[in-house]
Design a protein around this motif. Structure first.
Motif, mmCIF file in Angstrom:
data_model
loop_
_atom_site.group_PDB
_atom_site.id
_atom_site.type_symbol
_atom_site.label_atom_id
_atom_site.label_comp_id
_atom_site.label_asym_id
_atom_site.label_seq_id
_atom_site.Cartn_x
_atom_site.Cartn_y
_atom_site.Cartn_z
ATOM 1 N N ALA A 42 -3.777 5.242 -1.281
ATOM 2 C CA ALA A 42 -2.994 4.021 -1.071
ATOM 3 C C ALA A 42 -3.684 2.813 -1.678
ATOM 4 O O ALA A 42 -4.642 2.289 -1.110
ATOM 5 N N GLY A 43 -3.219 2.387 -2.839
ATOM 6 C CA GLY A 43 -3.689 1.145 -3.452
ATOM 7 C C GLY A 43 -5.191 0.982 -3.418
ATOM 8 O O GLY A 43 -5.939 1.943 -3.556
ATOM 9 N N LEU A 73 0.826 -1.210 0.000
ATOM 10 C CA LEU A 73 0.000 0.000 0.000
ATOM 11 C C LEU A 73 0.859 1.259 0.000
ATOM 12 O O LEU A 73 0.496 2.255 -0.631
ATOM 13 N N ASP A 82 -1.936 -2.735 -4.819
ATOM 14 C CA ASP A 82 -3.084 -3.298 -4.135
ATOM 15 C C ASP A 82 -2.646 -4.345 -3.110
ATOM 16 O O ASP A 82 -1.738 -5.137 -3.358
ATOM 17 N N MET A 99 -7.119 0.418 -1.029
ATOM 18 C CA MET A 99 -7.804 0.849 0.194
ATOM 19 C C MET A 99 -8.720 2.034 -0.105
ATOM 20 O O MET A 99 -9.673 2.273 0.629
#
Length: 184
Positions: free
Chosen positions: A96-97, A54, A59, A99
């Protein structure tokens, strides 16, 4: 304070707890009713590994938690990689990815997990744990900010009453739905 510095301080407080866990401790219950010590070790190590991704805007996969038979060796190495990942330029910028949350917030979540679960493991194995003061301040702010949403999403249990003489950290544990003086 920079997130990677806080993570490094949290790591410094968590690693001695983890290093002192014996094979006889692995089946002990923890304050997290769904986990014994070994399952909580696996969960926390998986969090540490996936949150590295992340930080790099990749992912993460939390669909299952693998068993980590080599957890004693992996904790120092993987937590060092976690600190490095969140110290990279841009790690706390953007989303972040998968999230779908601000990276700075996501980094705070792994700081929270590392701190709270180190405490859980300490309680389960009869060790003392007190977080770094600046880490505590950051985790406290995050719990205050995200507590209601975390409770709604079953990340935290509903807050419990802390004893009248509870330390600030014990009050924080109570805010996450943990008995701050739990013991096996």
């Amino acid at each position: 304070m920079k997130l990677s510095v806080l993570l490094d301080r949290a790591r410094d407080h968590a690693l001695p707890v983890i290093a002192n866990i014996t094979d006889d401790d692995l089946t002990r219950p923890t304050p997290c009713a769904d986990y014994d010590v070994k399952a909580l070790l696996d969960h926390l190590l998986h969090v540490v590994v996936e949150f590295q991704k992340l930080a790099a805007k990749q992912d993460a996969d939390f669909s299952h938690t693998p068993a980590y038979p080599d957890w004693r060796a992996r904790y120092p190495a993987e937590t060092a990689k976690l600190v490095d990942a969140w110290g990279e330029p841009g790690a706390t910028d953007g989303i972040a990815g998968n999230m779908g949350m601000p990276a700075q917030t996501v980094g705070g979540l792994v700081l929270l997990d590392l701190t709270i679960h180190a405490s859980d493991l300490a309680q389960a194995t009869g060790q003392r744990f007190e977080p770094d003061g600046e880490v505590f301040t950051e985790v406290h702010a995050l719990v205050t900010q995200m507590g209601p949403m975390a409770t709604e999403m079953n990340v935290f249990k509903p807050a419990v009453a802390a004893p009248a003489d509870a330390s600030p950290f014990e009050q924080l544990l109570a805010a996450t739905g943990r008995d701050p003086r739990w013991n096996a």
